[in-house]
Design a protein around this motif. Sequence first.
Motif, PDB file in Angstrom:
ATOM      1  N   PRO A  20     118.893-131.094 -26.716  1.00  0.00           N
ATOM      2  CA  PRO A  20     119.554-130.495 -25.553  1.00  0.00           C
ATOM      3  C   PRO A  20     118.674-130.642 -24.315  1.00  0.00           C
ATOM      4  O   PRO A  20     117.468-130.913 -24.419  1.00  0.00           O
ATOM      5  CB  PRO A  20     119.662-129.019 -25.961  1.00  0.00           C
ATOM      6  CG  PRO A  20     118.465-128.791 -26.831  1.00  0.00           C
ATOM      7  CD  PRO A  20     118.268-130.095 -27.578  1.00  0.00           C
ATOM      8  N   ASP A  21     119.279-130.456 -23.164  1.00  0.00           N
ATOM      9  CA  ASP A  21     118.548-130.340 -21.894  1.00  0.00           C
ATOM     10  C   ASP A  21     117.638-131.529 -21.579  1.00  0.00           C
ATOM     11  O   ASP A  21     116.440-131.364 -21.334  1.00  0.00           O
ATOM     12  CB  ASP A  21     117.723-129.039 -21.865  1.00  0.00           C
ATOM     13  CG  ASP A  21     118.591-127.810 -22.031  1.00  0.00           C
ATOM     14  OD1 ASP A  21     119.704-127.786 -21.480  1.00  0.00           O
ATOM     15  OD2 ASP A  21     118.154-126.868 -22.716  1.00  0.00           O
ATOM     16  N   ALA A  22     118.220-132.724 -21.561  1.00  0.00           N
ATOM     17  CA  ALA A  22     117.455-133.913 -21.182  1.00  0.00           C
ATOM     18  C   ALA A  22     117.135-133.856 -19.694  1.00  0.00           C
ATOM     19  O   ALA A  22     117.931-133.375 -18.886  1.00  0.00           O
ATOM     20  CB  ALA A  22     118.267-135.164 -21.492  1.00  0.00           C
ATOM     21  N   LEU A  23     115.961-134.317 -19.351  1.00  0.00           N
ATOM     22  CA  LEU A  23     115.548-134.376 -17.947  1.00  0.00           C
ATOM     23  C   LEU A  23     115.987-135.725 -17.373  1.00  0.00           C
ATOM     24  O   LEU A  23     115.719-136.769 -17.966  1.00  0.00           O
ATOM     25  CB  LEU A  23     114.036-134.210 -17.836  1.00  0.00           C
ATOM     26  CG  LEU A  23     113.479-132.910 -18.422  1.00  0.00           C
ATOM     27  CD1 LEU A  23     111.954-132.926 -18.404  1.00  0.00           C
ATOM     28  CD2 LEU A  23     114.009-131.703 -17.661  1.00  0.00           C
ATOM     29  N   THR A  24     116.642-135.691 -16.242  1.00  0.00           N
ATOM     30  CA  THR A  24     117.137-136.917 -15.614  1.00  0.00           C
ATOM     31  C   THR A  24     116.641-137.016 -14.175  1.00  0.00           C
ATOM     32  O   THR A  24     116.030-136.092 -13.645  1.00  0.00           O
ATOM     33  CB  THR A  24     118.679-136.953 -15.608  1.00  0.00           C
ATOM     34  OG1 THR A  24     119.171-135.831 -14.879  1.00  0.00           O
ATOM     35  CG2 THR A  24     119.245-136.939 -17.010  1.00  0.00           C
ATOM     36  N   GLY A  25     116.944-138.146 -13.580  1.00  0.00           N
ATOM     37  CA  GLY A  25     116.601-138.329 -12.174  1.00  0.00           C
ATOM     38  C   GLY A  25     115.283-139.035 -11.989  1.00  0.00           C
ATOM     39  O   GLY A  25     114.834-139.785 -12.853  1.00  0.00           O
TER      40      GLY A  25
END
Length: 135
Positions: free
Chosen positions: A92-97
């Motif tokens: 869960p909660d993948a970091l993107t950007g």
Amino acid sequence: MMNTEELNKAVKVLREGGIILYPTDTVWGIGCDATNPDAVAKVYQIKKRSDSKSLVLLASDVDMICKYIKEIPEIAMQLIEVNDKPMTIIYPDALTGRYGLAENAVAEDGTVGIRIPMMDFCKDLCVKLGRPIVS
């Protein structure tokens, strides 16, 4: 078994936003840098796959996964420790950007499937690139 020259060529292609075809633990993978949204879009196009369907990513180890996931659930750590076969875990909660994964490499609900490969070439590819790759 891939040699160092082949590994270096593959990493060069990945760093330039290109796509590679490479052997994984389970099948041949169409891969790219999982942090490059343009490269990820190319993989979807090549696979003729809707970008609403998630892609599996490969990471060299738990430390690499930690850089791209808000928090690794304890059960995932336990599974990684005892695993002896190819296994993809949905985090869960993948970091993107800017400092995370490409948004199009992550499911709409913010989850991402990541596997730590058993095959040395795949691990070496991730290590040398310094980022996860699409599988």
